[in-house]
Design a protein around this motif. Structure first.
Motif, PDB file in Angstrom:
ATOM      1  N   ILE A   2       0.863  -1.185   0.000  1.00 16.67           N
ATOM      2  CA  ILE A   2       0.000   0.000   0.000  1.00 16.67           C
ATOM      3  C   ILE A   2       0.901   1.236   0.000  1.00 16.67           C
ATOM      4  N   ILE A   3       0.733   2.043  -1.040  1.00 16.40           N
ATOM      5  CA  ILE A   3       1.609   3.195  -1.238  1.00 16.40           C
ATOM      6  C   ILE A   3       0.764   4.456  -1.256  1.00 16.40           C
ATOM      7  N   VAL A   4       1.209   5.483  -0.552  1.00 18.61           N
ATOM      8  CA  VAL A   4       0.561   6.796  -0.583  1.00 18.61           C
ATOM      9  C   VAL A   4       1.507   7.769  -1.286  1.00 18.61           C
ATOM     10  N   ILE A  20       4.159   3.482 -11.383  1.00 20.33           N
ATOM     11  CA  ILE A  20       4.282   2.448 -10.339  1.00 20.33           C
ATOM     12  C   ILE A  20       3.245   1.348 -10.584  1.00 20.33           C
ATOM     13  N   CYS A  21       2.008   1.770 -10.868  1.00 18.44           N
ATOM     14  CA  CYS A  21       0.917   0.800 -11.044  1.00 18.44           C
ATOM     15  C   CYS A  21       1.156  -0.096 -12.242  1.00 18.44           C
ATOM     16  N   ASP A  22       1.742   0.489 -13.268  1.00 11.70           N
ATOM     17  CA  ASP A  22       2.071  -0.266 -14.455  1.00 11.70           C
ATOM     18  C   ASP A  22       3.125  -1.330 -14.134  1.00 11.70           C
ATOM     19  N   LYS A  23       4.171  -0.929 -13.442  1.00 12.95           N
ATOM     20  CA  LYS A  23       5.275  -1.849 -13.153  1.00 12.95           C
ATOM     21  C   LYS A  23       4.861  -2.948 -12.173  1.00 12.95           C
ATOM     22  N   TYR A  24       4.125  -2.584 -11.114  1.00 18.25           N
ATOM     23  CA  TYR A  24       3.810  -3.560 -10.069  1.00 18.25           C
ATOM     24  C   TYR A  24       2.420  -4.182 -10.247  1.00 18.25           C
ATOM     25  N   ASP A  25       1.712  -3.752 -11.292  1.00 19.67           N
ATOM     26  CA  ASP A  25       0.395  -4.296 -11.606  1.00 19.67           C
ATOM     27  C   ASP A  25      -0.585  -4.207 -10.429  1.00 19.67           C
ATOM     28  N   ILE A  26      -0.716  -3.016  -9.895  1.00 19.36           N
ATOM     29  CA  ILE A  26      -1.700  -2.751  -8.835  1.00 19.36           C
ATOM     30  C   ILE A  26      -2.527  -1.529  -9.259  1.00 19.36           C
ATOM     31  N   PRO A  27      -3.753  -1.360  -8.707  1.00 15.91           N
ATOM     32  CA  PRO A  27      -4.588  -0.249  -9.165  1.00 15.91           C
ATOM     33  C   PRO A  27      -4.132   1.128  -8.680  1.00 15.91           C
ATOM     34  N   GLY A  80      -2.893  -4.829  -3.051  1.00 11.50           N
ATOM     35  CA  GLY A  80      -2.229  -3.541  -2.854  1.00 11.50           C
ATOM     36  C   GLY A  80      -2.730  -2.513  -3.845  1.00 11.50           C
ATOM     37  N   TYR A  81      -2.327  -1.258  -3.624  1.00  8.70           N
ATOM     38  CA  TYR A  81      -2.772  -0.155  -4.495  1.00  8.70           C
ATOM     39  C   TYR A  81      -1.933   1.078  -4.211  1.00  8.70           C
ATOM     40  N   VAL A  82      -2.025   2.030  -5.130  1.00  2.05           N
ATOM     41  CA  VAL A  82      -1.359   3.313  -4.932  1.00  2.05           C
ATOM     42  C   VAL A  82      -2.421   4.382  -4.733  1.00  2.05           C
ATOM     43  N   PHE A 109       4.580   2.513   2.235  1.00  2.00           N
ATOM     44  CA  PHE A 109       5.440   3.612   1.799  1.00  2.00           C
ATOM     45  C   PHE A 109       4.600   4.863   1.570  1.00  2.00           C
ATOM     46  N   ALA A 110       5.031   5.978   2.144  1.00  2.91           N
ATOM     47  CA  ALA A 110       4.434   7.280   1.814  1.00  2.91           C
ATOM     48  C   ALA A 110       5.534   8.052   1.085  1.00  2.91           C
ATOM     49  N   ILE A 111       5.362   8.205  -0.212  1.00  2.00           N
ATOM     50  CA  ILE A 111       6.426   8.791  -1.031  1.00  2.00           C
ATOM     51  C   ILE A 111       6.137  10.266  -1.274  1.00  2.00           C
TER      52      ILE A 111
END
Ligand code: AP5
Ligand code: MG
Length: 213
Positions: A2-4, A20-27, A80-82, A109-111
């Protein structure tokens, strides 16, 4: 995972979230995109949100939080998701932390995509967005392959209503008052990572990938 994504308006949250979503395949969960889709479809929520967005103000928490919790409870978010544009206030962050804790989860991660205010106005005035898939371009810095056309889905690009200089100034001041405190919030939670968002978008992405592993 889970990324913020944290950062000022125009820092590149949406651009990096999509990569990120493209690379890690998450929504890619963007509250701004969800509100814009509602405005486009003329829903009640869209009508309410538009009044705030056009002035560069935040949409009230009571309209935002339920919507977000509902979205991340859907099946596609299970691995997971961004989050892009949420949380944006301390109360939003607290609701998210508590909801995740109930499920034994947390923000991993909070980026913080760090870009000074001086760079923001230029980015916003040149931004072009895809009304269909939400992809973000810049006439000078991130041009589409074919002028005015989305690389991803072929739709005609538009300029966002809230990218007028006067509205951008309001969005920046709202950011400093209400959203910037989240940097400290996630630092205390041990999740904060910062990247220099003034670099080229591919360099910023490489820095993010080295953080995520
Ligand atoms: P939202 O859609 O989230 O807008 P924002 O946070 O203001 O951020 P932007 O989407 O403008 O910028 P970005 O950081 O995604 O940058 P981008 O990648 O596009 O929210 C809109 C409104 O909705 C809010 O004002 C509020 O009213 C409401 N709202 C949404 N969520 C809410 C919430 N949780 N609570 C309450 N209200 C909420 O990049 C910007 C430009 O720079 C583009 O042109 C891009 O191509 C270019 N660019 C990107 N990276 C680079 C780079 N490295 N170098 C050069 N140019 C670059
Ligand atoms: Mg965005």
């Amino acid at each position: 995972m889970i990324i913020v994504m944290l950062g000022a308006p125009g820092a590149g949250k949406g651009t990096q979230a999509a990569m990120i979503c493209d690379k890690y395949d998450i929504p890619h969960v963007s509250t701004g995109d969800i509100f814009r889709a509602n405005i486009k479809n003329g829903t009640e929520l869209g009508k309410k949100a538009k009044a705030f967005m056009d002035e560069g103000k935040l949409v009230p928490d009571e309209l935002t939080i339920e919507l977000l919790l509902d979205r991340v409870s859907q099946d596609d978010c299970a691995k997971g998701y961004v989050l892009d544009g949420f949380p944006r206030t301390i109360p939003q962050a607290e609701v998210l932390t508590n909801a995740l804790a109930k499920a034994g989860e947390k923000v991993d991660f909070a980026i913080n995509v760090d870009v000074p205010d001086e760079n923001i106005i230029k980015r916003m005035s040149g931004r072009r967005s895809c009304p269909k898939c939400g992809a973000s371009y810049h006439v000078e810095f991130v041009p589409p392959k074919k002028e005015g056309i989305c690389d991803v889905c072929g739709s005609e690009l538009i300029q966002r209503e809230d990218d007028k200089p006067e509205t951008v100034k309001n969005r920046l001041s709202v950011y400093h008052d209400q959203t910037q405190p989240l940097i400290e919030y996630y630092e205390k939670a041990g999740a904060l990572q910062a990247v220099d968002g003034t670099k080229d978008k591919d360099e910023v992405f490489a820095d993010i990938v080295s953080i995520l592993g």
